[in-house]
Design a protein around this motif. Sequence first.
Motif, PDB file in Angstrom:
ATOM      1  N   VAL A  83      36.155 -20.321  63.563  1.00 27.16           N
ATOM      2  CA  VAL A  83      35.304 -20.583  62.414  1.00 27.16           C
ATOM      3  C   VAL A  83      36.093 -21.492  61.474  1.00 27.16           C
ATOM      4  CG1 VAL A  83      34.131 -19.552  60.432  1.00 27.16           C
ATOM      5  CG2 VAL A  83      34.185 -18.337  62.611  1.00 27.16           C
TER       6      VAL A  83
ATOM      7  N   GLU B 189      33.920 -10.292  63.454  1.00 27.71           N
ATOM      8  CA  GLU B 189      32.781  -9.415  63.181  1.00 27.71           C
ATOM      9  C   GLU B 189      31.874  -9.239  64.394  1.00 27.71           C
ATOM     10  OE1 GLU B 189      32.098  -7.851  60.223  1.00 27.71           O
ATOM     11  OE2 GLU B 189      33.981  -8.591  59.436  1.00 27.71           O
ATOM     12  N   ARG B 190      32.221  -9.836  65.499  1.00 33.49           N
ATOM     13  CA  ARG B 190      31.359  -9.760  66.679  1.00 33.49           C
ATOM     14  C   ARG B 190      31.274  -8.330  67.195  1.00 33.49           C
ATOM     15  NH1 ARG B 190      33.779 -14.264  70.060  1.00 33.49           N
ATOM     16  NH2 ARG B 190      33.552 -12.614  71.565  1.00 33.49           N
TER      17      ARG B 190
ATOM     18  N   LYS C 295      35.443 -16.596  68.526  1.00 33.88           N
ATOM     19  CA  LYS C 295      34.991 -17.934  68.147  1.00 33.88           C
ATOM     20  C   LYS C 295      35.774 -18.452  66.944  1.00 33.88           C
ATOM     21  CE  LYS C 295      30.981 -20.391  66.470  1.00 33.88           C
ATOM     22  NZ  LYS C 295      29.665 -20.286  65.889  1.00 33.88           N
TER      23      LYS C 295
ATOM     24  N   HIS D 237      39.037 -16.924  62.757  1.00 35.11           N
ATOM     25  CA  HIS D 237      38.257 -16.487  63.912  1.00 35.11           C
ATOM     26  C   HIS D 237      37.224 -15.456  63.497  1.00 35.11           C
ATOM     27  CE1 HIS D 237      40.546 -18.554  67.001  1.00 35.11           C
ATOM     28  NE2 HIS D 237      41.604 -18.319  66.241  1.00 35.11           N
ATOM     29  N   ASP D 238      36.125 -15.418  64.245  1.00 35.00           N
ATOM     30  CA  ASP D 238      35.038 -14.482  63.999  1.00 35.00           C
ATOM     31  C   ASP D 238      35.427 -13.124  64.568  1.00 35.00           C
ATOM     32  OD1 ASP D 238      32.696 -13.103  63.673  1.00 35.00           O
ATOM     33  OD2 ASP D 238      31.496 -14.379  64.990  1.00 35.00           O
TER      34      ASP D 238
END
Length: 172
Positions: free
Chosen positions: A112, A99-100, A110, A96-97
Amino acid sequence: MDKIYRGIWWITYFFVFRFIPNPFHKIRIFLLRLFGASIAWNCAVYPSVSIWSPRNLTMQSGSALGPRVICYNPGNISIGKNTTVSQGCHLCSGTHDVERASIRTNPFMKLVTKPIIIKDYCWITADVYIGPGVTVNDGVVVGARSVVVKSLSSWSVYAGNPVKLRKTLIKR
């Protein structure tokens, strides 16, 4: 549409795939092919293997997924010729992202996906974890319970958490 496909696959997995006796690998291969896997007929896939999405799985001639292997493959997993993934391994091609900028405003991180590629003549021993985006090159042996998050060089032995090079093999 993807959820319907996976729903039908999981029904087939829970009521058919898991109950096909060990020596009948070709029946399980038939089911995997029916759901979109690209897999050679002379592969071995044990009944306790868990595959999230067969259409994201490729296996070449003579390869095996041992008992209790988990293929969490929202991204592609590709296994080369004469490669064994031993019991209890976890191949994970999704993450999962994190770094948002504003997880507080949108807590749904999100998904990934990054492919896992395990090339020819490899042996992934018991209980190994292989993470997203990893390439295991030809002739690699990964020791039991290792954690692999970076790609590995050909004809070598690796072990540990995180995995480290232990020995270079001579290609014969």
